[in-house]
Design a protein around this motif. Structure first.
Motif, PDB file in Angstrom:
ATOM      1  N   PRO A 165     -45.391   0.794 -13.029  1.00 18.87           N
ATOM      2  CA  PRO A 165     -46.166  -0.362 -12.181  1.00 18.87           C
ATOM      3  C   PRO A 165     -45.080  -1.115 -11.554  1.00 18.87           C
ATOM      4  O   PRO A 165     -43.999  -1.615 -12.038  1.00 18.87           O
ATOM      5  N   PHE A 166     -45.368  -1.951 -10.430  1.00 13.72           N
ATOM      6  CA  PHE A 166     -44.569  -2.727  -9.683  1.00 13.72           C
ATOM      7  C   PHE A 166     -45.449  -3.435  -8.871  1.00 13.72           C
ATOM      8  O   PHE A 166     -46.355  -3.124  -7.933  1.00 13.72           O
ATOM      9  N   HIS A 167     -45.272  -4.829  -8.922  1.00 14.73           N
ATOM     10  CA  HIS A 167     -45.912  -5.996  -8.606  1.00 14.73           C
ATOM     11  C   HIS A 167     -45.243  -6.933  -8.020  1.00 14.73           C
ATOM     12  O   HIS A 167     -43.985  -7.198  -8.420  1.00 14.73           O
ATOM     13  N   GLY A 168     -45.681  -7.623  -7.021  1.00 15.08           N
ATOM     14  CA  GLY A 168     -44.940  -8.853  -6.570  1.00 15.08           C
ATOM     15  C   GLY A 168     -45.944 -10.067  -7.144  1.00 15.08           C
ATOM     16  O   GLY A 168     -47.381  -9.924  -7.234  1.00 15.08           O
ATOM     17  N   PHE A 169     -45.132 -11.247  -7.421  1.00 16.68           N
ATOM     18  CA  PHE A 169     -45.865 -12.467  -7.787  1.00 16.68           C
ATOM     19  C   PHE A 169     -45.678 -13.739  -7.031  1.00 16.68           C
ATOM     20  O   PHE A 169     -44.568 -14.089  -6.793  1.00 16.68           O
ATOM     21  N   THR A 170     -46.510 -14.194  -6.442  1.00 13.06           N
ATOM     22  CA  THR A 170     -46.467 -15.315  -5.280  1.00 13.06           C
ATOM     23  C   THR A 170     -46.188 -16.646  -5.936  1.00 13.06           C
ATOM     24  O   THR A 170     -46.806 -16.903  -6.932  1.00 13.06           O
ATOM     25  N   PHE A 171     -45.160 -17.343  -5.636  1.00 20.92           N
ATOM     26  CA  PHE A 171     -44.683 -18.155  -6.358  1.00 20.92           C
ATOM     27  C   PHE A 171     -45.709 -19.426  -6.039  1.00 20.92           C
ATOM     28  O   PHE A 171     -45.841 -19.787  -4.832  1.00 20.92           O
ATOM     29  N   ASP A 172     -46.020 -20.579  -6.913  1.00 19.11           N
ATOM     30  CA  ASP A 172     -46.760 -21.666  -6.808  1.00 19.11           C
ATOM     31  C   ASP A 172     -45.512 -22.897  -7.083  1.00 19.11           C
ATOM     32  O   ASP A 172     -45.589 -23.208  -8.255  1.00 19.11           O
ATOM     33  N   GLY A 173     -44.905 -23.091  -5.915  1.00 23.99           N
ATOM     34  CA  GLY A 173     -43.845 -24.172  -6.226  1.00 23.99           C
ATOM     35  C   GLY A 173     -42.974 -24.365  -4.972  1.00 23.99           C
ATOM     36  O   GLY A 173     -43.513 -23.783  -3.984  1.00 23.99           O
ATOM     37  N   GLN A 174     -41.758 -24.834  -4.982  1.00 23.50           N
ATOM     38  CA  GLN A 174     -41.179 -24.978  -3.886  1.00 23.50           C
ATOM     39  C   GLN A 174     -39.732 -24.377  -3.917  1.00 23.50           C
ATOM     40  O   GLN A 174     -39.247 -24.208  -4.909  1.00 23.50           O
ATOM     41  N   ARG A 175     -39.497 -23.471  -2.769  1.00 22.09           N
ATOM     42  CA  ARG A 175     -38.070 -22.974  -2.889  1.00 22.09           C
ATOM     43  C   ARG A 175     -37.340 -23.481  -1.739  1.00 22.09           C
ATOM     44  O   ARG A 175     -37.425 -24.072  -0.891  1.00 22.09           O
TER      45      ARG A 175
END
Length: 287
Positions: free
Chosen positions: A241-251
């Motif tokens: 399994p391979f997923h991306g997780f979108t960040f809820d914050g500031q980079r």
């Protein structure tokens, strides 16, 4: 599917920091401060807040200041206690005996090689990778661990960028999407402008299965003549399994001088002790 708990995190910190010369001639770039805290401390605190138990630094020559930072400083602590000063800031970076662990990357052969140098300590466990140059505000790794505990496999950070900037980063080729979780069908390193499969870049946060170490063991150099972590991760797609997780914050990209200044300004403005003064100065400076 059995999901093993995530206990370990690898911090590749062997880079020379040439973009910040002369500041980094005698000081590790990871020890550059944003307001009053080194970049590496922000990353370690992010990992510990996510439940990480063992911190693994992949270092190189000239990184002793980093090791000293997370060690006991008897003289400093004794002086502070004698003067009745708060020990909170010092105690906050103290690590348990046996953690952190330091491993040397003896040649600058790329991010994939740096991660591979930690293979004996990682063992057969899943592990996180955090790049300290990427300063994340908002608990990114904690969010990723929550996704990993539900999904298992490999979970990498994802961040939306303008279409005009996709040629600067590793980009996710997306499959099914469920909220902030995106199935990863492929990874494309710095696609030519206009050819990117999405606008989701990989911002230096990864949760990986230990099988990636076996792949890195035989990995040939890729882009830039270096052993690329992206190339090894791509070989896991379809097998796990391979997923991306979108960040809820500031980079903040603190590997870039402009991003580093932005981080200092933003975090200073957010503080109660110095924020009003910095804001007033900025308003005066900008007219």
């Amino acid at each position: 599917m059995i999901i093993k708990p995530l206990r370990k995190a690898v911090f590749p910190v062997a880079g020379l920091g040439t973009r910040f010369l002369p500041a980094t001639k005698a000081m590790p770039k990871e020890m550059l401060t944003v307001v009053d805290k080194p970049l590496i401390q922000y990353a370690v605190e992010e990992a510990l807040a996510a439940g990480i138990e063992q911190v693994i630094f992949v270092t190189g020559r000239g990184k002793s200041a980093l090791e000293d930072h997370f060690d006991v400083s008897y003289e400093l602590e004794a002086t502070m206690k004698a003067r009745g000063k708060s020990m909170a800031l010092i105690d906050g970076i103290r690590q348990k005996p046996g953690s952190p662990v330091y491993v040397r990357q003896q040649e600058p052969l790329g991010l994939g090689h740096a991660v591979w140098c930690a293979r004996e300590i990682v063992g057969d466990e899943p592990f996180a990778v955090l790049l300290p140059d990427e300063l994340m505000v908002g608990g990114f790794m904690k969010q990723m661990v929550a996704a990993y505990d539900r999904l298992g496999g490999n979970v990498i950070g994802a961040l939306e960028v303008p279409d005009s900037e996709t040629d600067k980063y590793g980009i996710i080729s997306p499959g099914k999407q469920d909220g902030r979780v995106t199935e990863v069908t492929a990874l494309v390193e710095k696609p030519a402008r206009g050819t990117a499969p999405s606008n989701l870049m990989i911002p230096g946060r990864y949760i990986l299965q230990p099988e990636v170490m076996t792949i890195l063991d035989g990995q040939k150099p890729g882009a830039g003549g270096e052993i690329q972590l992206t190339d090894a991760m791509a070989q896991l797609i379809g097998r796990q399994p391979f997923h991306g997780f979108t960040f809820d914050g500031q980079r903040y990209d603190c590997g870039d001088k402009g991003g580093y200044i932005e981080a200092n300004l933003a975090l200073a403005l957010a503080r109660d002790d110095i924020g009003p003064r910095v804001r007033a100065f900025a308003q005066t400076l900008l007219g």
